[in-house]
Design an enzyme around this catalytic site. Structure first.
Site, mmCIF file in Angstrom:
data_model
loop_
_atom_site.group_PDB
_atom_site.id
_atom_site.type_symbol
_atom_site.label_atom_id
_atom_site.label_comp_id
_atom_site.label_asym_id
_atom_site.label_seq_id
_atom_site.Cartn_x
_atom_site.Cartn_y
_atom_site.Cartn_z
ATOM 1 N N LYS A 1 -15.775 0.825 0.152
ATOM 2 C CA LYS A 1 -16.277 -0.490 0.548
ATOM 3 C C LYS A 1 -16.598 -0.502 2.033
ATOM 4 O O LYS A 1 -15.816 -0.023 2.858
ATOM 5 C CB LYS A 1 -15.314 -1.618 0.169
ATOM 6 C CG LYS A 1 -13.861 -1.269 0.236
ATOM 7 C CD LYS A 1 -12.974 -2.426 -0.206
ATOM 8 C CE LYS A 1 -11.537 -2.117 0.130
ATOM 9 N NZ LYS A 1 -10.590 -3.195 0.012
ATOM 10 N N ASP B 1 -0.891 -2.441 -4.310
ATOM 11 C CA ASP B 1 -2.094 -2.442 -3.468
ATOM 12 C C ASP B 1 -2.676 -1.037 -3.538
ATOM 13 O O ASP B 1 -2.372 -0.307 -4.491
ATOM 14 C CB ASP B 1 -1.762 -2.906 -2.033
ATOM 15 C CG ASP B 1 -2.980 -3.540 -1.357
ATOM 16 O OD1 ASP B 1 -4.063 -2.929 -1.385
ATOM 17 O OD2 ASP B 1 -2.867 -4.648 -0.793
ATOM 18 N N ASP B 2 -3.474 -0.632 -2.544
ATOM 19 C CA ASP B 2 -4.089 0.686 -2.655
ATOM 20 C C ASP B 2 -3.031 1.771 -2.840
ATOM 21 O O ASP B 2 -1.984 1.764 -2.184
ATOM 22 C CB ASP B 2 -4.896 1.011 -1.391
ATOM 23 C CG ASP B 2 -6.125 0.121 -1.257
ATOM 24 O OD1 ASP B 2 -6.608 -0.396 -2.274
ATOM 25 O OD2 ASP B 2 -6.590 -0.071 -0.115
ATOM 26 N N ARG C 1 -12.913 3.603 -5.095
ATOM 27 C CA ARG C 1 -13.876 2.692 -4.466
ATOM 28 C C ARG C 1 -14.175 3.054 -3.022
ATOM 29 O O ARG C 1 -13.350 3.623 -2.309
ATOM 30 C CB ARG C 1 -13.428 1.240 -4.577
ATOM 31 C CG ARG C 1 -12.107 0.936 -3.944
ATOM 32 C CD ARG C 1 -11.818 -0.568 -4.083
ATOM 33 N NE ARG C 1 -10.470 -0.869 -3.651
ATOM 34 C CZ ARG C 1 -10.024 -2.088 -3.420
ATOM 35 N NH1 ARG C 1 -10.800 -3.134 -3.578
ATOM 36 N NH2 ARG C 1 -8.779 -2.277 -3.023
ATOM 37 N N HIS D 1 -4.106 -0.806 -6.665
ATOM 38 C CA HIS D 1 -5.525 -1.141 -6.522
ATOM 39 C C HIS D 1 -6.427 0.086 -6.465
ATOM 40 O O HIS D 1 -7.585 -0.029 -6.090
ATOM 41 C CB HIS D 1 -5.733 -1.981 -5.256
ATOM 42 C CG HIS D 1 -5.090 -3.336 -5.323
ATOM 43 N ND1 HIS D 1 -5.128 -4.238 -4.283
ATOM 44 C CD2 HIS D 1 -4.373 -3.938 -6.310
ATOM 45 C CE1 HIS D 1 -4.469 -5.339 -4.627
ATOM 46 N NE2 HIS D 1 -3.998 -5.175 -5.843
ATOM 47 N N ASP E 1 0.833 -1.210 0.000
ATOM 48 C CA ASP E 1 0.000 0.000 0.000
ATOM 49 C C ASP E 1 0.867 1.259 0.000
ATOM 50 O O ASP E 1 1.854 1.326 0.726
ATOM 51 C CB ASP E 1 -0.881 0.038 1.248
ATOM 52 C CG ASP E 1 -1.879 -1.120 1.287
ATOM 53 O OD1 ASP E 1 -1.444 -2.264 1.506
ATOM 54 O OD2 ASP E 1 -3.076 -0.860 1.105
#
Ligand SMILES: *[C@@H]1O[C@H](CO)[C@@H](O)[C@H](O)[C@H]1NC(C)=O
Ligand SMILES: *[C@@H]1O[C@H](CO)[C@@H](O)[C@H](O)[C@H]1NC(C)=O
Ligand SMILES: *[C@@H]1O[C@H](CO)[C@@H](O)[C@H](O)[C@H]1NC(C)=O
Length: 357
Positions: A250, A195-196, A248, A217, A174
């Site tokens: 979530k 990753d993010d 996103r 991501h 990340d």
């Protein structure tokens, strides 16, 4: 350097007359550096021994920390932080050519935080009324820049380059994670990772802007749960290239919390693999599952989010509890994805091409 004017045209310069800081190139001198009376620590070509944290904590308020040259780290499997920054009124500055060369390939095994070699996280930042500017960080074992419990912090021109991880087994690398903080602005950064790019799971008055994300991501809110709140988040003027997701939100199944006053504005997406924009209310363990459960997402603005998703991806997916979201404004143009997925809970009266090509 002090200039002495001894006649109207001649200047004499006295080198070294002004203290130039504590030159920290030996890890054993860390404590002495922190006590240095001129509150200036110059970290030059430092080697941080295996399994040790470069503890830039208990700093005197007003301390300036400069990174220059190449800073390296010994190898050990452990789960600590490799660098920790903590204090108030601190300036952390990367000088031209600085490199925090973490050589994460020594840990990478494709498993990230899910097993295999135990991997340290890179940097934990807990700073008030401070600035971190101009660092070049390369190849972290997993998470890179974790901001926690910070207030009034500016993070500027950080280059996180973990592109080697694309081919060499980098995972859960990340870029920026911000939690439990207020008034943190991250600007003018670049992240290439697995990753993010930027993620936040709690906090208020957070800005991520003028930045570029490659390979990871995407930009994430969540996954949300455990009563946590993300409020007043702005993501603007960013480019997200070849990530699995663009933007996103979530939220986890059956959990509480809130997401409110969120703006995504002027975002370019390019070659997104899975979802261009995804808002999901059914996270369970690590993936989405079943119907969404109630979780408030209020005052969401998606404005001028545009660009392309690859053929196998989905442009927009919204899968939220119909009663629990309100006051959304939406203006996006995401195209290219050919996979149509059903949407749920989309607020009425909005022009969202959800579940369509
Ligand atoms: C953030 O800091 C708090 C207290 O300093 C700590 O309890 C918490 O575990 C930290 N969170 C992370 C993600 O490091
Ligand atoms: C937010 O933080 C910045 C420093 O990054 C500071 O200049 C500004 O005054 C802070 N704003 C508030 C409302 O505290
Ligand atoms: C949406 O984007 C596509 C391609 O990216 C473009 O051809 C189209 O004109 C755009 N539509 C609007 C309304 O901006």
């Amino acid at each position: 350097m002090v200039g002495l004017k001894i006649s109207s045209t001649v200047w004499v310069f006295v080198l070294g007359a002004v203290a130039s800081g504590f030159d920290l190139n030996n890890f054993d001198q860390l404590d002495a550096a922190k006590r240095s009376p001129d509150k200036r620590i110059v970290i030059r070509d430092l080697f941080v021994p295996a399994g040790k944290t470069l503890e830039l904590t208990d700093l005197q308020p007003g301390t300036v920390i400069e990174f220059s040259g190449r800073v390296t780290f010994g190898y050990q499997e452990w789960d600590g932080f490799m660098v920790r920054l903590r204090g108030k009124n601190i300036r952390v500055e990367g000088k031209p050519g600085n490199l925090l060369d973490v050589e994460g390939h020594r840990w990478w095994d494709g498993k990230g935080g899910n097993g295999g070699r135990k991997k340290p996280r890179f940097m934990q930042v807990t700073l008030d009324d401070s600035i971190v500017v101009g660092l070049n960080i390369k190849n972290t074992p997993k998470d890179c820049f974790i901001v926690n419990s910070s207030h009034n912090l500016r993070v500027d021109r950080i280059n996180i380059d973990i592109k080697d991880g694309d081919k060499k087994g980098g995972h859960n690398t990340d870029g920026f994670g911000v939690s439990g903080s207020r008034n943190v602005t991250v600007s003018n950064c670049q992240v290439h990772n697995q990753d993010d790019c930027f993620a936040t799971t709690s906090g208020s008055d957070t800005i991520f802007e003028n930045s570029k994300c490659t390979g990871g991501h995407g930009i994430s809110v969540g996954s949300m749960g455990a009563g946590k709140v993300v409020e007043r988040l702005t993501v603007r003027n960013c480019r997200i290239l070849a990530n699995s997701n663009g933007i996103r939100i979530k939220t986890r199944r059956g959990e509480t919390g809130a997401v409110r006053d969120i703006t995504f504005e002027n975002i370019e997406l390019k070659d997104i693999r899975q979802y261009g924009i995804v808002i999901q209310g059914n996270y369970y363990n690590s993936g989405p599952k079943g119907d969404p459960t109630p979780f408030p997402i209020h005052n969401l603005v998606v404005n001028n989010v545009h660009g392309t998703v690859s053929r196998k991806g989905t442009n927009i997916l919204i899968w939220v509890d119909p009663g629990s979201v309100s006051n959304w404004k939406w203006n996006s143009n995401v195209s290219g994805g050919q996979k149509e997925l059903g949407c749920k809970g989309v607020p009425s009266g909005l022009n969202i091409r959800c579940g369509k090509k």
